[in-house]
Design a protein around this motif. Sequence first.
Motif, short mmCIF file in Angstrom:
data_model
loop_
_atom_site.label_atom_id
_atom_site.label_comp_id
_atom_site.label_asym_id
_atom_site.label_seq_id
_atom_site.Cartn_x
_atom_site.Cartn_y
_atom_site.Cartn_z
N ASN A 67 45.67 4.92 4.45
CA ASN A 67 44.84 5.76 5.30
C ASN A 67 43.47 5.17 5.55
OD1 ASN A 67 46.71 7.83 5.68
ND2 ASN A 67 46.18 8.80 3.74
N SER A 68 43.10 4.15 4.80
CA SER A 68 41.79 3.54 5.02
C SER A 68 41.71 2.81 6.33
CB SER A 68 41.48 2.55 3.88
OG SER A 68 42.35 1.43 3.93
N ARG A 69 42.85 2.60 6.98
CA ARG A 69 42.80 1.91 8.26
C ARG A 69 42.31 2.83 9.37
NH1 ARG A 69 48.75 2.06 7.92
NH2 ARG A 69 49.48 3.84 9.08
N LEU A 70 42.33 4.14 9.09
CA LEU A 70 41.93 5.09 10.12
C LEU A 70 40.48 5.51 9.91
CD1 LEU A 70 45.11 7.33 10.19
CD2 LEU A 70 44.53 5.45 11.69
N PRO A 71 39.70 5.62 11.01
CA PRO A 71 38.30 6.01 10.86
C PRO A 71 38.17 7.45 10.42
CG PRO A 71 38.91 6.00 13.16
CD PRO A 71 40.08 5.44 12.40
N THR A 72 37.14 7.72 9.65
CA THR A 72 36.90 9.10 9.25
C THR A 72 36.27 9.85 10.40
OG1 THR A 72 34.76 8.41 8.37
CG2 THR A 72 36.59 8.52 6.83
N SER A 73 36.48 11.14 10.44
CA SER A 73 35.91 11.95 11.51
C SER A 73 34.64 12.60 11.03
CB SER A 73 36.92 13.03 11.95
OG SER A 73 37.25 13.85 10.86
N GLY A 74 33.86 13.07 11.98
CA GLY A 74 32.65 13.77 11.60
C GLY A 74 31.43 13.09 12.14
N VAL A 87 35.52 2.16 18.73
CA VAL A 87 35.01 0.98 19.44
C VAL A 87 33.70 1.29 20.17
CG1 VAL A 87 37.31 -0.02 19.65
CG2 VAL A 87 36.39 1.35 21.52
N ALA A 88 33.55 2.54 20.63
CA ALA A 88 32.28 2.93 21.27
C ALA A 88 31.14 2.85 20.27
CB ALA A 88 32.38 4.34 21.85
N GLY A 89 31.46 3.06 19.00
CA GLY A 89 30.46 2.98 17.94
C GLY A 89 30.25 1.59 17.41
N GLY A 90 30.92 0.61 18.01
CA GLY A 90 30.74 -0.78 17.60
C GLY A 90 31.78 -1.32 16.65
N GLY A 91 32.80 -0.49 16.31
CA GLY A 91 33.84 -0.94 15.39
C GLY A 91 35.04 -1.53 16.10
N THR A 92 36.05 -1.87 15.33
CA THR A 92 37.32 -2.34 15.86
C THR A 92 38.40 -1.35 15.44
OG1 THR A 92 37.71 -3.71 13.89
CG2 THR A 92 36.67 -4.77 15.78
N ALA A 105 27.03 -0.09 -0.86
CA ALA A 105 27.04 -0.59 0.51
C ALA A 105 26.42 -1.98 0.57
CB ALA A 105 26.30 0.37 1.44
N ALA A 106 25.41 -2.21 -0.26
CA ALA A 106 24.77 -3.53 -0.29
C ALA A 106 25.74 -4.60 -0.77
CB ALA A 106 23.54 -3.48 -1.19
N THR A 107 26.55 -4.24 -1.77
CA THR A 107 27.55 -5.20 -2.26
C THR A 107 28.62 -5.45 -1.21
OG1 THR A 107 27.20 -4.48 -4.55
CG2 THR A 107 29.26 -5.63 -4.07
N ALA A 108 29.00 -4.40 -0.47
CA ALA A 108 29.99 -4.57 0.60
C ALA A 108 29.45 -5.53 1.66
CB ALA A 108 30.32 -3.22 1.23
N GLU A 109 28.18 -5.39 2.00
CA GLU A 109 27.56 -6.29 2.98
C GLU A 109 27.53 -7.72 2.44
OE1 GLU A 109 25.51 -7.96 6.20
OE2 GLU A 109 26.78 -6.18 5.97
N THR A 110 27.27 -7.87 1.14
CA THR A 110 27.28 -9.19 0.52
C THR A 110 28.67 -9.81 0.60
OG1 THR A 110 25.49 -8.63 -1.00
CG2 THR A 110 26.90 -10.48 -1.62
N GLY A 169 38.40 -1.84 10.81
CA GLY A 169 37.25 -1.28 11.50
C GLY A 169 36.31 -0.47 10.62
N ARG A 170 36.40 -0.68 9.31
CA ARG A 170 35.56 0.11 8.39
C ARG A 170 34.15 -0.43 8.32
NH1 ARG A 170 38.25 4.61 7.82
NH2 ARG A 170 37.80 5.01 5.64
N SER A 171 33.19 0.46 8.21
CA SER A 171 31.79 0.09 8.06
C SER A 171 31.53 -0.34 6.62
CB SER A 171 30.89 1.27 8.40
OG SER A 171 31.06 2.31 7.44
N ASN A 172 30.35 -0.91 6.37
CA ASN A 172 30.00 -1.30 5.00
C ASN A 172 30.04 -0.09 4.07
OD1 ASN A 172 29.64 -4.04 5.52
ND2 ASN A 172 27.49 -3.78 6.07
N ARG A 173 29.56 1.05 4.55
CA ARG A 173 29.58 2.26 3.72
C ARG A 173 31.01 2.67 3.37
NH1 ARG A 173 30.57 7.31 4.78
NH2 ARG A 173 30.52 7.00 7.05
N GLU A 174 31.90 2.62 4.35
CA GLU A 174 33.29 3.01 4.12
C GLU A 174 34.01 2.01 3.22
OE1 GLU A 174 34.07 5.44 8.29
OE2 GLU A 174 34.20 3.25 8.25
#
Length: 223
Positions: free
Chosen positions: A216-223, A123-128, A178-183, A164-169
Amino acid sequence: MTERPKIKVLLIDNHPLVLDGLKAVLETFDHIEVAGTAGLAQTGLDVARQIQPQVVLMDINMPKLSGIDAIELFMSELPQTRVVMLSMHDSREYISSSVMHGAAGYVLKDVSTDEIVAAIETVAGGGTYFSSGVFDALMGERADDGSDPLTPRERDTLGLIVAGRSNREIAEALGISAATAETHRKNLKKKLGIATTAGLIRYALDHGIASKIDVNSRLPTSG
């Protein structure tokens, strides 16, 4: 190696043992700064005005002013602060109400410390962020009454947005760019007449929509 920037956190819970225990655990993480604590939501709002936290981790059931009612006060006075609800309740009513009032996440009190930290980071990074037990409770009852206008791919995309996944994820999970995900995200908003990501999440909660991608896609990746 570059030091990770600290995330300033405010903890609000009317149970001193919970508050002290959570504070002690979170302070073991170098990138998390517990900048303040409070035993009441109203007191927490006063503290937040002074310390300007990035994330507020707040219990739902508190005397005088409930955590849910306090969310809108935080959003109004401190729009840059993200609120994560911390609760023992996994009912859809509590979760949906929290999101509708503006919460960026909902975490059950029985999850691991690592998952609480993941929620704070996300959430600090802007996600849910919804903890694993919350996600399962939300999606256990689906409102498949034939009224959902979404295609299977759109449902998967929306489920990953809720997670809470980003377009890249999302792109990685669905095997698209990622462009298609944004679309897909933009098309969902247009199709449903919804302007914000929070609105998409509320729609998903109301319709019991979850992605059928690996859980497992519901959990954010680390790094």
